[in-house]
Design an enzyme around this catalytic site. Sequence first.
Site, short mmCIF file in Angstrom:
data_model
loop_
_atom_site.label_atom_id
_atom_site.label_comp_id
_atom_site.label_asym_id
_atom_site.label_seq_id
_atom_site.Cartn_x
_atom_site.Cartn_y
_atom_site.Cartn_z
N ASP A 8 0.87 -1.18 0.00
CA ASP A 8 0.00 0.00 0.00
C ASP A 8 0.91 1.23 0.00
O ASP A 8 2.13 1.12 -0.19
CB ASP A 8 -0.99 -0.05 1.18
CG ASP A 8 -0.33 0.12 2.53
OD1 ASP A 8 0.93 0.20 2.60
OD2 ASP A 8 -1.06 0.16 3.54
N HIS A 9 0.30 2.41 0.22
CA HIS A 9 1.09 3.64 0.20
C HIS A 9 2.18 3.65 1.26
O HIS A 9 3.29 4.11 1.02
CB HIS A 9 0.16 4.85 0.41
CG HIS A 9 -0.69 4.73 1.63
ND1 HIS A 9 -1.77 3.85 1.71
CD2 HIS A 9 -0.63 5.34 2.84
CE1 HIS A 9 -2.32 3.95 2.90
NE2 HIS A 9 -1.66 4.84 3.61
N GLY A 66 2.21 -0.77 6.40
CA GLY A 66 2.84 -0.06 7.51
C GLY A 66 3.40 -1.02 8.54
O GLY A 66 4.54 -0.87 9.01
N THR A 67 2.61 -2.02 8.90
CA THR A 67 3.02 -2.99 9.94
C THR A 67 3.27 -4.39 9.42
O THR A 67 3.84 -5.22 10.13
CB THR A 67 1.90 -3.12 10.99
OG1 THR A 67 0.71 -3.59 10.32
CG2 THR A 67 1.61 -1.78 11.67
N GLY A 68 2.77 -4.70 8.24
CA GLY A 68 2.79 -6.08 7.73
C GLY A 68 1.61 -6.89 8.24
O GLY A 68 1.41 -8.03 7.82
N GLY A 70 -1.94 -6.00 8.37
CA GLY A 70 -3.13 -5.99 7.52
C GLY A 70 -2.94 -6.85 6.28
O GLY A 70 -3.85 -7.58 5.86
N MET A 71 -1.75 -6.78 5.69
CA MET A 71 -1.45 -7.59 4.50
C MET A 71 -1.56 -9.07 4.81
O MET A 71 -2.13 -9.84 4.02
CB MET A 71 -0.05 -7.27 3.97
CG MET A 71 0.07 -5.93 3.28
SD MET A 71 -0.94 -5.87 1.78
CE MET A 71 -0.17 -4.46 0.94
N ARG A 132 7.93 -34.06 8.99
CA ARG A 132 6.92 -33.82 10.04
C ARG A 132 6.22 -32.48 9.86
O ARG A 132 5.07 -32.31 10.27
CB ARG A 132 7.56 -33.91 11.43
CG ARG A 132 8.51 -32.77 11.77
CD ARG A 132 9.22 -33.02 13.10
NE ARG A 132 9.97 -31.86 13.58
CZ ARG A 132 11.16 -31.49 13.09
NH1 ARG A 132 11.74 -32.18 12.10
NH2 ARG A 132 11.79 -30.43 13.58
N HIS A 133 6.92 -31.55 9.22
CA HIS A 133 6.30 -30.23 9.00
C HIS A 133 5.17 -30.31 7.98
O HIS A 133 4.19 -29.57 8.07
CB HIS A 133 7.36 -29.22 8.58
CG HIS A 133 8.47 -29.08 9.57
ND1 HIS A 133 8.26 -28.65 10.86
CD2 HIS A 133 9.79 -29.39 9.47
CE1 HIS A 133 9.42 -28.67 11.51
NE2 HIS A 133 10.36 -29.12 10.70
C1 RB5 Z 1 -1.98 2.45 6.60
O1 RB5 Z 1 -2.01 3.62 7.34
C2 RB5 Z 1 -1.78 1.26 7.52
O2 RB5 Z 1 -2.94 1.03 8.26
C3 RB5 Z 1 -1.43 0.02 6.71
O3 RB5 Z 1 -0.30 0.28 5.97
C4 RB5 Z 1 -1.09 -1.24 7.50
O4 RB5 Z 1 -0.17 -0.98 8.51
C5 RB5 Z 1 -2.22 -2.05 7.94
O5 RB5 Z 1 -2.05 -3.13 8.53
#
Ligand code: RB5
Length: 147
Positions: A8-9, A66-68, A70-71, A132-133
């Site tokens: 994302d951005h 931003g955090t990994g 949400g993805m 086993r995995h």
């Molecule tokens: C965007 O502001 C932020 O929410 C997104 O990049 C991500 O961190 C979501 O998990």
Amino acid sequence: MKIAMGSDHAGFALKEQVKQHLKEMGCEVEDLGTYDEKSCHYPIYAQKVAMEVVSGRAGQGILICGTGAGMAIAANKIKGIRAVTVSDCFTARAVRMHNDANVLCMGARVIGSGLACLIAQLFVETEFEGGRHQTRLDMIADIENGK
Ligand code: RB5
């Protein structure tokens, strides 16, 4: 093996750096966006990358927000995806060896570009150990299939 990438951005700038590193390693990279820092919605790119992986058009996926988080949440909604958010080298190798993770997620607001490139390199270079995995992954697939 082709690597599908998306962000994302918030992850755009780091995606560009990791993409460059993977290309320098000789990897084929498919960039599915986003292509600038204009605010956008990460599930769009998680779905695009996840579909490339489950279809077999890409061997692995890399997603950066931003955090990994949400993805990973979004990508794991696609059947057959094993997406993990990683911010250290030990985990980058372990999720390949033990979990056969097929999508790597990273947070651009969490780790720097040097570490992100190294994590991506380890993820791409490390093989699944099977044995086993695989039994445990079969159990996860059963959960996914409602068994
Ligand atoms: C965007 O502001 C932020 O929410 C997104 O990049 C991500 O961190 C979501 O998990």
